[in-house]
Design an enzyme around this catalytic site. Structure first.
Site, mmCIF file in Angstrom:
data_model
loop_
_atom_site.group_PDB
_atom_site.id
_atom_site.type_symbol
_atom_site.label_atom_id
_atom_site.label_comp_id
_atom_site.label_asym_id
_atom_site.label_seq_id
_atom_site.Cartn_x
_atom_site.Cartn_y
_atom_site.Cartn_z
ATOM 1 N N LYS A 35 -1.798 0.632 -12.523
ATOM 2 C CA LYS A 35 -2.734 0.278 -11.440
ATOM 3 C C LYS A 35 -3.229 1.537 -10.735
ATOM 4 C CE LYS A 35 -3.336 -2.209 -7.125
ATOM 5 N NZ LYS A 35 -2.736 -2.896 -5.996
ATOM 6 N N LYS A 86 0.846 -1.202 0.000
ATOM 7 C CA LYS A 86 0.000 0.000 0.000
ATOM 8 C C LYS A 86 0.877 1.246 0.000
ATOM 9 C CE LYS A 86 -3.951 -1.167 2.988
ATOM 10 N NZ LYS A 86 -4.578 -0.847 4.280
ATOM 11 N N ASP A 126 -8.298 1.710 4.746
ATOM 12 C CA ASP A 126 -8.801 0.368 5.018
ATOM 13 C C ASP A 126 -9.423 -0.123 3.733
ATOM 14 O OD1 ASP A 126 -8.952 -1.551 7.318
ATOM 15 O OD2 ASP A 126 -10.981 -1.710 6.516
ATOM 16 N N SER A 127 -9.010 -1.294 3.320
ATOM 17 C CA SER A 127 -9.423 -1.759 2.009
ATOM 18 C C SER A 127 -9.623 -3.258 2.017
ATOM 19 C CB SER A 127 -8.369 -1.354 0.965
ATOM 20 O OG SER A 127 -7.073 -1.633 1.434
ATOM 21 N N HIS A 143 -8.885 1.383 -6.928
ATOM 22 C CA HIS A 143 -9.643 1.889 -5.784
ATOM 23 C C HIS A 143 -8.793 2.902 -5.003
ATOM 24 C CE1 HIS A 143 -7.170 -1.517 -4.909
ATOM 25 N NE2 HIS A 143 -7.508 -1.655 -3.647
ATOM 26 N N ARG A 144 -7.547 2.556 -4.711
ATOM 27 C CA ARG A 144 -6.670 3.418 -3.889
ATOM 28 C C ARG A 144 -6.315 4.707 -4.646
ATOM 29 N NH1 ARG A 144 -3.917 -0.383 -2.615
ATOM 30 N NH2 ARG A 144 -5.136 -0.698 -0.732
ATOM 31 N N GLY A 186 -0.893 -8.654 -2.361
ATOM 32 C CA GLY A 186 -2.153 -9.246 -1.888
ATOM 33 C C GLY A 186 -2.898 -10.046 -2.943
ATOM 34 N N TYR A 187 -4.147 -9.651 -3.172
ATOM 35 C CA TYR A 187 -5.023 -10.398 -4.070
ATOM 36 C C TYR A 187 -4.901 -9.952 -5.534
ATOM 37 C CZ TYR A 187 -7.182 -11.773 0.360
ATOM 38 O OH TYR A 187 -7.398 -12.274 1.619
HETATM 39 P P1 ITT Z 1 -2.728 -1.585 7.393
HETATM 40 O O1 ITT Z 1 -3.996 -1.826 8.181
HETATM 41 O O2 ITT Z 1 -1.520 -1.464 8.252
HETATM 42 O O3 ITT Z 1 -2.876 -0.472 6.414
HETATM 43 P P2 ITT Z 1 -3.397 -4.147 6.182
HETATM 44 O O4 ITT Z 1 -2.768 -4.970 5.104
HETATM 45 O O5 ITT Z 1 -3.751 -4.857 7.473
HETATM 46 O O6 ITT Z 1 -2.437 -2.899 6.484
HETATM 47 P P3 ITT Z 1 -6.197 -3.666 5.644
HETATM 48 O O7 ITT Z 1 -6.654 -4.055 6.995
HETATM 49 O O8 ITT Z 1 -6.817 -2.447 5.007
HETATM 50 O O9 ITT Z 1 -4.648 -3.411 5.585
HETATM 51 O O10 ITT Z 1 -6.401 -4.907 4.682
HETATM 52 C C1 ITT Z 1 -6.356 -4.736 3.321
HETATM 53 C C2 ITT Z 1 -6.143 -6.073 2.648
HETATM 54 O O11 ITT Z 1 -6.969 -6.126 1.464
HETATM 55 C C3 ITT Z 1 -4.712 -6.207 2.182
HETATM 56 O O12 ITT Z 1 -3.911 -6.794 3.172
HETATM 57 C C4 ITT Z 1 -4.887 -7.071 0.940
HETATM 58 O O13 ITT Z 1 -5.038 -8.404 1.290
HETATM 59 C C5 ITT Z 1 -6.224 -6.592 0.384
HETATM 60 N N1 ITT Z 1 -6.034 -5.487 -0.568
HETATM 61 C C6 ITT Z 1 -6.383 -4.176 -0.389
HETATM 62 N N2 ITT Z 1 -6.013 -3.434 -1.440
HETATM 63 C C7 ITT Z 1 -5.397 -4.266 -2.296
HETATM 64 C C8 ITT Z 1 -4.772 -4.098 -3.545
HETATM 65 O O14 ITT Z 1 -4.664 -2.899 -4.106
HETATM 66 N N3 ITT Z 1 -4.246 -5.170 -4.127
HETATM 67 C C9 ITT Z 1 -4.316 -6.380 -3.566
HETATM 68 N N4 ITT Z 1 -4.867 -6.639 -2.382
HETATM 69 C C10 ITT Z 1 -5.407 -5.590 -1.737
#
Ligand code: ITT
Length: 210
Positions: free
Chosen positions: A182, A12, A76-77, A187-188, A160-161
């Protein structure tokens, strides 16, 4: 002007630095600040969890008098899959365990979805960004990138995903997009640009003058 981005997620943070490169502010991660989040993300929505993350850091910096010219932001995503009633959603990071390798998590989702026909494979990456300023005022923005769950994992970009999130209009997964591609559609990217516009309107942020 200083932006502290309350995330411990390196993927992120890379994207965020790139999207914020044009604002006249220094951008710090929690790591840069020598801070770590310990807050439990107990919210039922992305908005609630983003608020928990900014509040935790605000409650450390504000009493110490360290909020001058500072905005704290958090993201949060998650991945919301239509055929799974929006799961993993707010639990995306914790799905199958926070430290489980994404190769395993992604394969588990592909297995769950193996018999789902293409027209029912819709999914969205949702992002909520909250910001809090020196005076404790909170700002919010939320958005989504729609796509569908791929039949196989592809690509090594992103995090991630991303490798299982297929974007029909690009003919690729988001794991096959460069960071620039990207950020333009994600979304971000969308939500952080919305937040930049809100903070500019509030007079808290300016465009960088080259
Ligand atoms: P912080 O809370 O410290 O920011 P985190 O990874 O725990 O880190 P989140 O609770 O927001 O963050 O969880 C977001 C998850 O959703 C992230 O770990 C990925 O698995 C997924 N995700 C979100 N945005 C993504 C993206 O752009 N590409 C791939 N996976 C994503």
């Amino acid at each position: 002007m200083r932006i502290i981005f309350a995330t411990g997620n390196a993927g992120k943070m890379r994207e965020i630095r790139d999207i914020l490169a044009d604002v006249d502010a220094e951008v710090f991660s929690l790591k840069d600040m020598g801070l770590r989040s310990e807050a439990d993300e107990t919210g039922e929505t992305f908005a609630e969890n983003a608020l928990i993350k900014i509040r935790e850091i605000y409650d450390i910096l504000q009493p110490a008098g360290n909020m001058k010219d500072t905005v704290i932001m958090a993201d949060d995503s998650g991945l919301c899959i239509d055929a799974l009633d929006g799961a993993p959603g707010v639990h995306s990071a914790r799905y199958m365990g926070h430290d489980t390798d994404y190769k395993i998590k992604n394969q588990a989702i592909l297995d769950l979805m193996k018999d789902v026909p293409v027209e029912k494979r819709g999914a969205g990456f949702v992002c909520h960004i909250s910001a809090i300023d020196e005076k404790g005022r909170v700002y919010d923005a939320e958005g989504e990138m729609r796509g569908r769950i791929a039949y196989e994992s592809r690509g090594k970009e992103g995090f991630g995903y991303d490798p299982i999130f297929y974007l029909p209009e690009m003919g690729r997964t988001s794991g096959e997009l460069s960071e620039e591609e990207k950020n333009r559609i994600s979304h971000r990217g969308k939500v952080l640009r919305m937040m930049k516009a809100i903070l500019k309107d509030e007079g808290l942020l300016r465009e960088r003058v080259h």
